[in-house]
Design a protein around this motif. Structure first.
Motif, PDB file in Angstrom:
ATOM      1  N   GLY A 120      -6.968  14.564   3.797  1.00 60.18           N
ATOM      2  CA  GLY A 120      -6.765  13.423   4.756  1.00 60.18           C
ATOM      3  C   GLY A 120      -7.692  12.266   4.426  1.00 60.18           C
ATOM      4  O   GLY A 120      -8.832  12.631   4.066  1.00 60.18           O
ATOM      5  N   GLY A 121      -7.102  11.232   4.400  1.00 63.15           N
ATOM      6  CA  GLY A 121      -8.108   9.798   4.440  1.00 63.15           C
ATOM      7  C   GLY A 121      -8.886   9.719   5.345  1.00 63.15           C
ATOM      8  O   GLY A 121      -8.849  10.387   6.501  1.00 63.15           O
ATOM      9  N   PRO A 122     -10.098   8.676   5.301  1.00 60.38           N
ATOM     10  CA  PRO A 122     -10.779   8.520   6.435  1.00 60.38           C
ATOM     11  C   PRO A 122      -9.977   8.000   7.839  1.00 60.38           C
ATOM     12  O   PRO A 122      -9.005   7.353   7.665  1.00 60.38           O
ATOM     13  N   GLY A 123     -10.216   8.346   8.823  1.00 58.34           N
ATOM     14  CA  GLY A 123      -9.444   8.203  10.164  1.00 58.34           C
ATOM     15  C   GLY A 123      -8.428   9.336  10.262  1.00 58.34           C
ATOM     16  O   GLY A 123      -8.172   9.363  11.447  1.00 58.34           O
ATOM     17  N   ALA A 124      -8.051  10.077   9.240  1.00 53.66           N
ATOM     18  CA  ALA A 124      -6.888  11.010   9.746  1.00 53.66           C
ATOM     19  C   ALA A 124      -7.096  12.120  10.776  1.00 53.66           C
ATOM     20  O   ALA A 124      -6.366  12.298  11.447  1.00 53.66           O
ATOM     21  N   CYS A 125      -8.525  12.582  10.850  1.00 57.66           N
ATOM     22  CA  CYS A 125      -8.617  13.681  11.459  1.00 57.66           C
ATOM     23  C   CYS A 125      -8.788  13.017  13.075  1.00 57.66           C
ATOM     24  O   CYS A 125      -7.943  13.443  14.000  1.00 57.66           O
ATOM     25  N   ALA A 126      -9.329  11.986  13.282  1.00 57.38           N
ATOM     26  CA  ALA A 126      -9.405  11.346  14.472  1.00 57.38           C
ATOM     27  C   ALA A 126      -8.016  10.735  15.224  1.00 57.38           C
ATOM     28  O   ALA A 126      -7.802  10.990  16.273  1.00 57.38           O
ATOM     29  N   ARG A 127      -7.103  10.290  13.913  1.00 56.68           N
ATOM     30  CA  ARG A 127      -5.717   9.786  14.985  1.00 56.68           C
ATOM     31  C   ARG A 127      -5.055  10.941  15.388  1.00 56.68           C
ATOM     32  O   ARG A 127      -4.354  10.605  16.178  1.00 56.68           O
TER      33      ARG A 127
ATOM     34  N   LEU B 259      -9.864  31.803  11.560  1.00 57.99           N
ATOM     35  CA  LEU B 259      -8.828  31.565  11.912  1.00 57.99           C
ATOM     36  C   LEU B 259      -8.503  30.088  12.651  1.00 57.99           C
ATOM     37  O   LEU B 259      -7.878  29.132  12.398  1.00 57.99           O
ATOM     38  N   ALA B 260      -9.656  29.909  13.624  1.00 59.07           N
ATOM     39  CA  ALA B 260      -9.924  28.347  14.071  1.00 59.07           C
ATOM     40  C   ALA B 260     -10.016  27.411  13.279  1.00 59.07           C
ATOM     41  O   ALA B 260      -9.384  26.429  13.297  1.00 59.07           O
ATOM     42  N   GLU B 261     -10.750  27.690  12.161  1.00 61.42           N
ATOM     43  CA  GLU B 261     -10.974  26.630  11.246  1.00 61.42           C
ATOM     44  C   GLU B 261     -10.074  26.140  10.277  1.00 61.42           C
ATOM     45  O   GLU B 261      -9.933  25.249   9.885  1.00 61.42           O
ATOM     46  N   THR B 262      -9.403  27.302   9.897  1.00 61.27           N
ATOM     47  CA  THR B 262      -8.159  26.992   8.906  1.00 61.27           C
ATOM     48  C   THR B 262      -7.243  26.312   9.407  1.00 61.27           C
ATOM     49  O   THR B 262      -6.585  25.444   8.736  1.00 61.27           O
ATOM     50  N   GLY B 263      -7.170  26.010  10.856  1.00 62.07           N
ATOM     51  CA  GLY B 263      -6.060  25.390  11.434  1.00 62.07           C
ATOM     52  C   GLY B 263      -6.291  23.688  11.356  1.00 62.07           C
ATOM     53  O   GLY B 263      -5.219  22.918  11.633  1.00 62.07           O
ATOM     54  N   TYR B 264      -7.551  23.390  11.283  1.00 68.96           N
ATOM     55  CA  TYR B 264      -8.115  21.951  11.340  1.00 68.96           C
ATOM     56  C   TYR B 264      -7.243  21.343  10.234  1.00 68.96           C
ATOM     57  O   TYR B 264      -6.848  20.127  10.514  1.00 68.96           O
ATOM     58  N   VAL B 265      -6.856  21.750   8.998  1.00 72.02           N
ATOM     59  CA  VAL B 265      -6.299  20.855   8.146  1.00 72.02           C
ATOM     60  C   VAL B 265      -4.735  20.503   8.309  1.00 72.02           C
ATOM     61  O   VAL B 265      -4.076  19.704   7.808  1.00 72.02           O
ATOM     62  N   LEU B 266      -4.057  21.511   9.047  1.00 71.40           N
ATOM     63  CA  LEU B 266      -2.704  21.304   9.491  1.00 71.40           C
ATOM     64  C   LEU B 266      -2.218  20.015   9.833  1.00 71.40           C
ATOM     65  O   LEU B 266      -1.429  19.442   9.320  1.00 71.40           O
ATOM     66  N   PRO B 267      -2.461  19.470  10.982  1.00 67.53           N
ATOM     67  CA  PRO B 267      -2.321  17.979  11.328  1.00 67.53           C
ATOM     68  C   PRO B 267      -2.744  17.222  10.598  1.00 67.53           C
ATOM     69  O   PRO B 267      -2.183  16.155  10.626  1.00 67.53           O
ATOM     70  N   VAL B 268      -4.018  17.407   9.906  1.00 61.21           N
ATOM     71  CA  VAL B 268      -4.284  16.175   8.815  1.00 61.21           C
ATOM     72  C   VAL B 268      -3.276  16.117   7.748  1.00 61.21           C
ATOM     73  O   VAL B 268      -2.982  14.944   7.327  1.00 61.21           O
TER      74      VAL B 268
ATOM     75  N   MET C  37       0.786  -1.169   0.032  1.00 66.33           N
ATOM     76  CA  MET C  37      -0.159   0.055   0.069  1.00 66.33           C
ATOM     77  C   MET C  37       0.817   1.295   0.083  1.00 66.33           C
ATOM     78  O   MET C  37       1.683   1.514   0.922  1.00 66.33           O
ATOM     79  N   SER C  38       0.693   2.037  -1.054  1.00 66.21           N
ATOM     80  CA  SER C  38       1.480   3.473  -1.126  1.00 66.21           C
ATOM     81  C   SER C  38       1.161   4.264  -0.020  1.00 66.21           C
ATOM     82  O   SER C  38       0.165   4.368   0.697  1.00 66.21           O
ATOM     83  N   ASN C  39       2.015   5.172   0.353  1.00 66.88           N
ATOM     84  CA  ASN C  39       1.868   6.251   1.238  1.00 66.88           C
ATOM     85  C   ASN C  39       0.990   7.331   0.708  1.00 66.88           C
ATOM     86  O   ASN C  39       0.916   7.515  -0.238  1.00 66.88           O
ATOM     87  N   PRO C  40       0.113   7.712   1.719  1.00 71.36           N
ATOM     88  CA  PRO C  40      -0.821   9.135   1.359  1.00 71.36           C
ATOM     89  C   PRO C  40      -0.078  10.114   1.034  1.00 71.36           C
ATOM     90  O   PRO C  40       1.153  10.504   1.540  1.00 71.36           O
ATOM     91  N   THR C  41      -0.476  10.894  -0.120  1.00 73.95           N
ATOM     92  CA  THR C  41       0.048  12.262  -0.452  1.00 73.95           C
ATOM     93  C   THR C  41      -0.916  13.231  -0.671  1.00 73.95           C
ATOM     94  O   THR C  41      -1.985  12.699  -0.785  1.00 73.95           O
ATOM     95  N   LEU C  42      -0.550  14.585  -0.901  1.00 79.70           N
ATOM     96  CA  LEU C  42      -1.501  15.594  -0.875  1.00 79.70           C
ATOM     97  C   LEU C  42      -1.827  15.715  -2.352  1.00 79.70           C
ATOM     98  O   LEU C  42      -0.880  15.618  -3.238  1.00 79.70           O
ATOM     99  N   ASN C  43      -3.302  15.760  -2.576  1.00 82.51           N
ATOM    100  CA  ASN C  43      -3.449  15.940  -4.132  1.00 82.51           C
ATOM    101  C   ASN C  43      -3.578  17.335  -4.478  1.00 82.51           C
ATOM    102  O   ASN C  43      -3.129  18.249  -3.854  1.00 82.51           O
ATOM    103  N   ASP C  44      -3.793  17.445  -5.608  1.00 83.22           N
ATOM    104  CA  ASP C  44      -3.821  18.892  -6.254  1.00 83.22           C
ATOM    105  C   ASP C  44      -4.683  19.932  -5.512  1.00 83.22           C
ATOM    106  O   ASP C  44      -4.193  21.068  -5.375  1.00 83.22           O
TER     107      ASP C  44
END
Length: 511
Positions: free
Chosen positions: A396-403, A53-62, A1-8
């Motif tokens: 992020g894929g399924p589960g990325a946020c929760a992890r 500001l707050a909602e912009t931060g969500y994707v950073l750890p994902v 299984m290949s590692n996840p990458t950021l799409n366009d």
């Protein structure tokens, strides 16, 4: 299984976040935020730039799921978000909406839908923070107030995100927060987390947001920040939260006799002992607001609540068209994200079609290298509040946020790390150290199309013996690298799509 990458799309959204974060603007009381900071969506409740500001931060750890070995750009963005958050404009509502609302009897009819019917004409709208009203009186500190939970709750979550992506233990470092009449208040991340925890322990119904409303939505974001804080620093500030979640189940929601959702409270006001309950199926929207915050904290109940909500709205029924009953596209975005999380393929496909056909996803900018969801608005930039949740499904894929909250990847802080990237000219789709192979895998792209073909340099740090590594680019051995420090090397590479492998013997963990 290949590692996840950021799409366009993810790279385009990151590019726009970089623009917003690094373009100077003035959030003091003498200035005004740049117009692309979203203070237009969902008035009057969320029409403040702090929510962007707050909602912009969500994707950073994902995004760290794809690039755990490259985080410097996320840390810079987080720093710029936090710097703005603690300014005058970060707490502008708490600092300026003082006492009773003088326009309480002149709200437009569409606003009154979220005011208890018995109180209309004499009850402050959600969004009017009412600093100074009873039972608390005027409280100049936006963090240390009895009310204003949503301000410190999201700030604590944002600080936790910064702590996670950076690995830097700064929770005891003081910082200043601007309050009423520009007074400055000194806080630390640790002190704020403990203060929040003490509030939830003392008030099992939840602390107030606007005086005097308690919002499950805001409280669940605050408690998620406590969960992240504990996972990173080893404390137990989240301890009172299960009791609060139990209180929500018993007092802020109800099921029918056949186990379906009857209602879910939008907010509760203990001063008048009344909950704001939206009528009929629209009440399911109130349940949707808490899903992506509560899912990492109580997965079983949250997934049950999700199923009830989408059935009540008819979104999971393939025999009827998807209908949006309220003018709040965030709720469909949240349901779409949750459908991916729980593997509800039918609902996910139905909601994806709505997203792609009605929420105006498109690339933009001089080089067409930025991306966002425009929701039909004829505006030069996508609105941050509306795009943020949808971008979680792209980044992020399924589960990325929760992890991030249940299994944070702290190993990335000590493994070989890519730094010194000339972003945004060079973009990184993936960067991950594989300890089983002792290889750092890097996937690059041209961040700015006009930079393609130009030569740049990147650095790999935290290596045990940089002189002993082997570097390959697209499967061919590369000699354009050099040792630049006892634990680091630099690689010259042209800006384009490449797969780079840095094969090590072992790596050096930083203390």
């Amino acid at each position: 299984m290949s590692n996840p990458t950021l799409n366009d799309r993810s790279l385009g959204w990151l590019r726009f976040l970089w623009d917003k974060a690094t373009t100077p603007d003035d959030w003091s009381d003498q200035g005004e935020p740049h117009v692309w900071w979203d203070r237009y969506s969902q008035p009057p409740m969320c029409a403040f730039p702090r929510f962007d500001l707050a909602e912009t931060g969500y994707v950073l750890p994902v995004m760290c799921e794809a690039t755990p070995a490259w985080r410097e750009v996320y840390v810079r963005i987080a720093d710029e978000l936090i710097r703005r958050y603690v300014s005058f404009w970060g707490a502008v509502d708490w600092c300026t909406l003082i006492g009773p609302d003088p326009y309480v009897d002149r709200y437009p009819p569409e606003w009154l839908a979220v005011v208890p019917e018995s109180m209309r004409g004499r009850y402050a709208m959600p969004g009017w923070t009412a600093n100074g009203v009873e039972p608390w009186g005027l409280q100049p500190d936006p963090v240390g107030a009895d009310g204003n939970l949503f301000y410190r709750g999201w700030l604590n979550l944002l600080l936790g995100i910064r702590r996670y992506i950076s690995g830097e233990a700064r929770e005891h470092e003081p910082f200043e927060v601007t309050g009423y009449r520009n007074r400055q208040f000194t806080w630390t991340h640790a002190r704020m987390a403990r203060y929040l925890s003490a509030q939830f322990a003392a008030r099992p119904q939840g602390p107030h947001c606007e005086n005097t409303k308690i919002w499950p939505f805001c409280c669940s974001a605050a408690t998620l920040g406590l969960q992240l804080y504990d996972g990173l620093v080893g404390e137990d500030t989240h301890a009172p939260v299960p009791d609060w979640i139990d209180y929500v189940r018993r007092h802020y929601t109800a099921e029918t006799a056949d186990g379906e959702l009857d209602w879910f409270a939008l907010y509760y006001d203990p001063m008048i002992a009344e909950a704001m309950i939206l009528p009929g199926p629209v009440s399911a929207y109130s349940a949707l607001t808490v899903l992506h915050y509560l899912q990492p904290q109580d997965r079983a109940w949250t997934e049950r609540l999700y199923g009830q909500a989408v059935r009540r709205l008819g979104w999971s029924d393939p025999t009827i068209p998807v209908t949006q009953l309220a003018d709040d596209p965030q709720m469909l975005s949240t349901a779409y994200w949750m459908a991916r999380e729980v593997g509800d393929d039918v609902t996910e496909a139905r909601l994806r079609e709505v997203v792609e056909t009605t929420m105006s996803p498109r690339f933009f900018g001089a080089e067409n290298d930025r991306f966002g969801f425009f929701y039909g608005h004829d505006e030069p930039w996508p609105r941050g509040q509306l795009s943020a949740t949808l971008m979680l499904t792209e980044c992020g894929g399924p589960g990325a946020c929760a992890r991030v909250f249940t299994a944070p990847n702290t190993a990335m802080h000590t493994e070989p790390t890519l730094t010194g990237v000339d972003y945004p000219r060079l973009a990184i789709r993936g960067a991950r150290y594989d300890p089983a192979r002792a290889v750092l895998d890097i996937d690059t792209a041209a961040g700015s199309p006009s930079s393609r073909g130009q030569v740049t340099t990147v650095t790999v740090e935290q290596l045990h013996d940089p002189a002993a590594v082997t570097v390959t680019v697209d499967g061919h051995r590369c000699d354009r690298w050099r040792v630049t420090a006892p634990d680091a090397l630099s690689i010259d590479i042209d800006i384009d799509t490449h797969h780079v492998e840095v094969a090590t013997t072992t790596h050096r963990s930083r203390p």
